[in-house]
Design an enzyme around this catalytic site. Sequence first.
Site, PDB file in Angstrom:
ATOM      1  N   ARG A  84       0.809  -1.221   0.000  1.00  0.00           N
ATOM      2  CA  ARG A  84       0.000   0.000   0.000  1.00  0.00           C
ATOM      3  C   ARG A  84       0.843   1.273   0.000  1.00  0.00           C
ATOM      4  O   ARG A  84       0.326   2.361  -0.239  1.00  0.00           O
ATOM      5  CB  ARG A  84      -0.950   0.001   1.201  1.00  0.00           C
ATOM      6  N   ARG A 127      40.858  47.665 -12.849  1.00  0.00           N
ATOM      7  CA  ARG A 127      39.724  47.686 -13.764  1.00  0.00           C
ATOM      8  C   ARG A 127      40.095  48.533 -14.971  1.00  0.00           C
ATOM      9  O   ARG A 127      40.981  49.381 -14.912  1.00  0.00           O
ATOM     10  CB  ARG A 127      38.474  48.229 -13.083  1.00  0.00           C
ATOM     11  N   TYR A 169      38.316  28.536  -6.910  1.00  0.00           N
ATOM     12  CA  TYR A 169      38.496  27.270  -7.620  1.00  0.00           C
ATOM     13  C   TYR A 169      39.109  27.538  -8.990  1.00  0.00           C
ATOM     14  O   TYR A 169      38.582  28.337  -9.776  1.00  0.00           O
ATOM     15  CB  TYR A 169      37.137  26.592  -7.772  1.00  0.00           C
ATOM     16  N   GLY A 220      35.739  49.453  -6.103  1.00  0.00           N
ATOM     17  CA  GLY A 220      34.626  48.741  -6.700  1.00  0.00           C
ATOM     18  C   GLY A 220      34.909  48.307  -8.126  1.00  0.00           C
ATOM     19  O   GLY A 220      35.551  49.021  -8.896  1.00  0.00           O
ATOM     20  N   SER A 248      31.986  47.126  -4.174  1.00  0.00           N
ATOM     21  CA  SER A 248      31.006  46.282  -4.870  1.00  0.00           C
ATOM     22  C   SER A 248      31.603  45.676  -6.135  1.00  0.00           C
ATOM     23  O   SER A 248      32.492  46.251  -6.770  1.00  0.00           O
ATOM     24  CB  SER A 248      29.776  47.114  -5.229  1.00  0.00           C
ATOM     25  N   GLU A 287      -7.423 -12.642  14.472  1.00  0.00           N
ATOM     26  CA  GLU A 287      -7.112 -11.624  13.473  1.00  0.00           C
ATOM     27  C   GLU A 287      -8.395 -11.003  12.935  1.00  0.00           C
ATOM     28  O   GLU A 287      -9.449 -11.633  12.901  1.00  0.00           O
ATOM     29  CB  GLU A 287      -6.305 -12.242  12.323  1.00  0.00           C
TER      30      GLU A 287
END
Length: 462
Positions: free
Chosen positions: A15, A445, A392, A428, A410, A155
């Site tokens: 069941r 940057r 990684y 940033g 940021s 039973e």
Amino acid sequence: MALDVVIMAAGKGTRMKSSRPKVLHTLAGRPLLQHVLQTVATLDAQRTVIITGHGAEQVEAAVQAPGLQFVRQSPQLGTGHAVQQAVPALGDDGITLILNGDVPLIEASTALALIEACAGRQLALLAIELPDPTGYGRIVRSGDARGGHVVGIVEHKDASPEQRKIREVYTGMMAVPTRALKGWVARLRNNNAQGEYYLTDVVAMAVHDGVPVVATHARDEIEVLGVNSPSQLADLERRYQRKLAEQQMEAGVRLADPARFDLRGTLQCGQDVEIDVNCVFEGDVVLGDGVRIGANCVVKNAVISAAAVIHPYTHIDGERQGVKVGEGALVGPFARLRPGADLGPEVHIGNFVEVKNSTLGKGAKANHLAYLGDATVGERVNYGAGSITANYDGANKHRTVIGNDVHVGSNCVLVAPITVGDGATIGGGSTLSKNAPAGELSVARARQTVIPGWQRPKKAAR
């Protein structure tokens, strides 16, 4: 007196409509059979024998432990036939306690009471009175009174209409003098409506042989409820969770709604702990004094120190390494703490920030949309929105070290291995692959260029 325990776990569980063996379906995060074994572990049994059948290899692999013995029942021809398979593994004297692998919440105190009632000389049945005894074997007594002697079990499928009115039922668990049990199961026959060998027939044999038959009663219905269908499993889950919630509230925990609380492991709480709705606790979790857990959080294998606040929709999963949250820390909403996250006091981890295998010193903050993996972060660091540690290289993990009082702007990428010195500022939008010196501004940057008169492309006319 020597005690042997037999656990019946051979049934297919038709069941359940599942390929998984019934006893491996989970209740509060653990297999049904594992709950039974946890109780048995407190009984000082000489041996524990598990009867497997359907999915035997899966069951035996799932619950391997020192001292367990397995016997197989194939084909499955009833409860009496199951015990016949276990008899060769039992001792010659003492008591045999028979339990069911799909009846998970039997208490150790109830099992001990059953063993004491047997005392090595009586057949002791675990019974209970149910308002609706449908499906259970009825305990038949001499005379009409509840105190009459037990003379048999019938039973449900073999019971007469009058016998089906009996509310005192047999739960499927008994304690038996082992020597007598061996003789009785050898005499079982299958001349019944199911064509099976019923273990319950040993009651009539005991009466015939002059062995007293007694019935002890479980204190709570939840101890004897079995699982035969998904709906029964869900019902037992909610009953059990309510019981666990009551235990927490009795210890002083404030649950916003005990009906929306799930514990799938262990939970230790200090004073004045507050837990909002729909929270799930897994593995081993410790909450210190004054901890507040917001709604819809998942917390697994974690230690959360005093006065910390876990805001709603936070996911904490320590796996084997664990997670630590320091005193007064604020985490979330929508934060994720993974294995090895170790937050110091007053650390802030905000929305959509992920921390893995990293330590953060006192007062460090990563409030928005950031990733810290394999990092050591000093005190009072401000880690800007959109910034990540690139830990990684495609083959190996590398560590990022950020000193005290560092400000990371940021949208920065710190390509590990890298060290950012105390008091440094990272402009940033920088991508750094070399160490940033202490106290200095580091920027990496492209220079902004303005192209006069440039026109944005337009869609071609159709």
